[in-house]
Design an enzyme around this catalytic site. Structure first.
Site: not given
Ligand code: PGA
Length: 269
Positions: A28, A30, A114, A116, A186, A192, A232
């Site tokens: 992803n 982003k 997601h 976010e 997640e 993140g 992460s």
């Molecule tokens: P990350 O993000 O690996 O940076 O934690 C994963 C995601 O948001 O899908």
């Protein structure tokens, strides 16, 4: 004797189904990478992959790079996904993109729900459900994200949160359409942040999710569904996470922005 044989056959068949869940690693991206940067990144991934198809690989660049990335991944095993879409077909929805538009640009997948989108853009379960239904109707496969926040985990409500997000998000989704849905667990506190769920913590929730699918659909649906872990994931922790029984892949954010680290996560499968 006959009954024993039938039982053995069922067991064999069941094991076969479990083994047949191919791992799926998705990146992803982003809101990162303009067209040039996207082309460089995907070229690096393609070159490093070779012909290894032990797992399915999906890249999800921003909308503006989809077309160019699609041109580069044709004839390769890499598949294209978008990071969001709207549930209407067309019309006065400034800034939105439809399922058909994504398909026309070569997308096979779309990430929906997601965290976010949920927290920054106020997407609620009902909206996510409408998007999932539209995507499956349009023959787009979905990576459907669910997960609890840190305070929800600390309060001990992880399973309740995950159950509600799953049930509401999948409302009116048939078992046939479920075959086109990947669930990405997640934990929001792990996205993140560099904090990963331990393999045991992740496995617990994955097996809980698989059970929910069994209760709400069938054993067959539960055994077949791909449940990715996200939050992460990096080259150092991927192998252990991916070796858990109910972890069928990873949705990778930060560590997918460099070809090398994304490739080593894929290699750990
Ligand atoms: P990350 O993000 O690996 O940076 O934690 C994963 C995601 O948001 O899908």
């Amino acid at each position: 004797m006959f009954v024993n044989l039938v039982m053995e056959f069922r067991k064999f068949n069941f094991n076969l189904e479990v083994k047949m869940r191919k791992k799926v690693i998705a990146g992803n991206w982003k809101m990162n990478n303009d067209i040039n940067e996207s082309q460089n990144l995907v070229s690096g991934i393609i070159n490093g992959l070779g012909n290894d198809d032990k797992c399915d690989v999906i890249v999800c660049p921003p909308f503006t790079s989809l077309n160019d990335v699609n041109s580069l991944i044709k004839e390769t095993q890499v598949k294209l996904g978008a990071q969001n879409m709207y549930f209407e077909e067309s019309g006065a929805y400034t800034g939105e993109i439809s399922a058909n538009m994504l398909k026309a640009v070569g997308c096979e997948y779309v990430i929906l729900g997601h965290s976010e989108r949920r927290t920054i853009f106020n997407e609620i379960d009902e909206t996510i459900n409408k998007k999932i239904i539209k995507a499956t109707e349009s023959v787009l496969k979905v990576i459907f994200c669910i997960g609890e926040t840190l305070s929800q985990r600390e309060k001990g409500t992880t399973n309740d949160v995950v159950r509600l997000q799953l049930i509401k998000g999948l409302q009116d989704v048939s078992e046939v359409d479920l075959k086109n849905i990947i669930i990405a667990y997640e934990p929001v506190w792990a996205i993140g942040t560099g904090k990963t769920a331990t393999p045991e913590q992740a496995q617990d929730v994955h097996s809980f999710i698989r059970n929910l699918i069994k209760e709400n659909y069938s054993s067959e649906a539960a055994e077949g569904i791909i449940i990715q872990y996200g939050g992460s994931v990096n080259p150092d922790n991927a192998a252990e996470l991916l070796s858990q029984k109910d972890i069928d892949g990873a949705l990778v954010g930060g560590a997918c922005l460099k070809a090398d680290s994304f490739l080593s996560i894929i290699a750990s499968v």
